[in-house]
Design an enzyme around this catalytic site. Sequence first.
Site, short mmCIF file in Angstrom:
data_model
loop_
_atom_site.label_atom_id
_atom_site.label_comp_id
_atom_site.label_asym_id
_atom_site.label_seq_id
_atom_site.Cartn_x
_atom_site.Cartn_y
_atom_site.Cartn_z
N GLU A 94 42.69 70.49 68.94
CA GLU A 94 43.42 71.74 68.78
C GLU A 94 42.84 72.61 67.66
O GLU A 94 43.54 73.03 66.75
CB GLU A 94 44.90 71.47 68.52
CG GLU A 94 45.66 70.88 69.69
CD GLU A 94 45.89 71.91 70.79
OE1 GLU A 94 45.91 73.12 70.50
OE2 GLU A 94 46.03 71.47 71.94
N ASP A 95 41.54 72.89 67.74
CA ASP A 95 40.90 73.83 66.82
C ASP A 95 40.80 73.34 65.38
O ASP A 95 40.59 74.15 64.49
CB ASP A 95 41.63 75.18 66.82
CG ASP A 95 41.14 76.06 67.94
OD1 ASP A 95 40.17 75.65 68.60
OD2 ASP A 95 41.71 77.14 68.15
N ALA A 96 40.96 72.06 65.15
CA ALA A 96 40.76 71.57 63.79
C ALA A 96 39.26 71.33 63.61
O ALA A 96 38.53 71.21 64.59
CB ALA A 96 41.53 70.30 63.57
#
Lengths: 600, 370
Positions: free
Chosen positions: A217-219
């Site tokens: 998730e975009d980390a």
Amino acid sequence: MVDVYLNGLYFGEVQNGEAFAKQVREERRKGVLSQNVNVYYNHEMNQVLIESDKGRVRRPLIIVRDGMALLTDKHIKQLQKNEITWTDMIKQGVIELLDAAEEENMLVAFDEKELTPEHTHLEITPLTMLGLVTALVPYGNYTQGARLSIGAKNQKQSIGFYAANFPVRMDMDVNLLHYPQSPIVRTIAHDLSEFDKHPAGQNVIVAIMSYKGYNIEDAIILNKGSLDRGLGRSTYFRPVIVEELRYSGGLMDKVSIPDKEVKGYKSEKDYRLLENDGVVFVEAKVKEEDVVIGKVSPPRFLSSLEEYSLASNIKRESSVSLKHGEEGIIDFVLISENEEGNKTVQVRIRDQRIPEIGDKFVSRHGQKGVVGLIVPEQDMPFTASGIIPDIIFSPHSIPSRMTVSHLLESIGAKVGAISGRYVDATIFDCEPEEKIRKELLELGFAENGTETMYDGLTGRRMQARIFVGNMYYLKLKHMVANKIHSRARGPIQLLTRQPTEGRAKEGGLRLGEMEKDTFVAHGSALLLKERFDSDKTVVPVCEECGVIAIYDAFKEKSTCPTCGETAEINDVEMSYAFKLILDEFKSLGVYPRLKLVNKY
Amino acid sequence: MKEEIKEYEEKLNAYLIKELLENAPQSKLKKAAKKTVEEYESAKVDPGEAVGLICAESIGEQGTQMTLDTFHFAGVAEMNVTMGLPRLIEILDGRKEITTPMMEIFLKHPYSTGKNVKELAMELKQTTIGDIAKEYSLNIADMKIQIILNEQKMKNLKITISQVGKAAEKLTKAKITTENNMIEAKLKDNQDLSALYALKENIHDVPVKGIKGIRQVLTVERNGEFLIITAGSNLKKVLELEFVDTERTTTNDIYEISKTFGIEAARQAIINEVMRVVEAQGLNIDIRHILLVADTMTVSGEVKGITRYGVVSEKSSVLARASFETPLKHLINATLVGEIDSLNSVVENVMLNQLIPVGTGLPKLKVKND
């Protein structure tokens, strides 16, 4: 007849709108009319709009006549020799500035190859279609349009080297990047805007892979070793400004260490960092609640006779201390006088920010990510040649967003870094992908940018080849240190006795109406009651008249002022907000009467 | 009643017993009955369950999905009907005038085969003089209006000139004369010009044929039979027609159903209409939530919306009513009559931070002190 409007107001009529507009343009190009005049013939509305107001956004274009650009090689040679300037070319009628309305009447060619006799203008370069910040996005023509805007928006929030005179400035709430670098993959906008004089990011090595699920998730994953070497390190500056105000009656504030008699005196410990002049010393380590500037003010209300006559010298404490959760080092102290002749004290607090979990980073393509894990250098995956990435980026961020430019920058910068040169990625005018691939192959790498990698923990070779490359990464000003917030107990509001709101006031997290509903839906009545106990009060209620009675602390007994001593009084538990609404009813002349019944 | 399942008679309802007898094998009847009772008991709602709130959440959460994806049927030869969230709100608010009233008229046997359906449909459609007029002419000198009618249209609709004359005579105060395809209206007394214009507008709207309110008709074939779908609704008049199947014909106007068939029918109509919206949107809301809403809306004997004028105004607690919309109104009225709030429901107890009478807060138990 065609109506003519000048700056939005009706001006007159002409026979032929199109011919009139053309004539105005000719006059402008000849220099008879001002260069700031724009004219637009609206065919549907049958009107001519002439604009000469300020504040219109206009863009420059090369004028085309009979399919030939008026800008010739002669002009370019003259420009190179500094014989003519930009304004000369406008005066000569080679280049003109069109506003959004006039552009509607024109046919603009994208490049010289496209030119036909119908064309009226030619783009100087396709880059002029974009704004300054959007033009900084490399390989912009390889990205979804929306991402270009996001990329521009993100760059505005990046931390960089914002001003060379920062040590003597008192800016509000600024960040400064410690080791800013110049991007390897760049556009001509970088040179035009002298980006190297105020860079805002760092060149890092990015591997596109997953790492134990900590970059979902975009980390993003950061290399601890890189952080230790100074990657993404920044300083946060915050000034505290205090002014000695003058009040009526010759009274005024005084910057000093408050005396113990002063009303609202904190504790000695809180003032320990102040020097004799009431201001902290430079390089002092300050933490929350510490006083930075000591100040005493005259009492608020002089009309209070008692206070005035008995102790006229009673003062009020009004020092400035650090807010909850804040810390730093005193960087700079400035004592001066302002326009009104009042003494002002300005103190700048500095706080070093090393990237931590929750800080936000972004590439120039709108691919933002929050740090999900910081991995020790030895545990990071490494390539066959021993390169360890600084950042691990998730492959799931690519397909749906279609940021091909992100990938192109990665291999572009890889080539640039190895061969020691800058790579031009100006929109619609960049070094072709094939050339980059070929060069990469010549440098001894796989032409698609992938490399064999090894797991840092086990040392095993990874099955898949990993896409690794260099990228220009930006640290954004949204850092967890400024946002983290939690509360168990804390301040309450005076009126309702409910917890305060917001991080600055150390407030609670509201359990709202819909959240309340979930408790009800679960049937967890006692839990709900407990959750809403924040403003619980116990009040004595008179059984006879149903109004809140008075508790007499001396007699240790509650009495009802209307019904006398004999009335039966019982303690009732309720929310303070409800007690408040009962009081408000009373103030409106409504008699809210409580009838007490035993619930069980 | 079979001997084996006699003991379950009181535990199960008649429908379930009938199903059991029909479907369960004779030998295992007793075992099946026992299992049925178990299942039946586990399906029951527990005492103190906040059914209303769960219902609200179940419909409300899905409702948020609906606002995002609204479907548009472009180019389909169906009528434009309000669907999705606007329709759901309309139903639950209990609106008396809905945006797109619509009827589904089923036909009795010989008619439903499809012969002459178009004609039957045209008979329903309301036609006014304005619809068949070709030309108007105002004669100011004689204070009369001459209207030339479109003969072709009249022929299609099977309207004769005398019918038009009669209709006009009934509904206007003018003297009507007819001639060939022309109808002439003359003002009776000496009135001014504005009266003549008023007459023109008036005569334009005179219905000649059809049922009031039926603006548009469409014939549709469904499962091998023909039916008529109309825009505009007039249930009472349509049911009087001899070719209409009165058992299946329906409308989407809940208020009209309640007037014609009574409150039980209105309740079922609410359920059907809500389910139709829900299914069209591809949502998954359990019908029991909708049953509860329909029951709440109709218990009082008339259709009441879930609004501050409808079911919310029926709440017994002043505080509960005040916490929903227009608090001042409720508090002032409560003050004037000296209303007593006995704190029997959820909202008011949350306000006081008292135990709510739901779930674990429901049982009133006290520990014996000894």
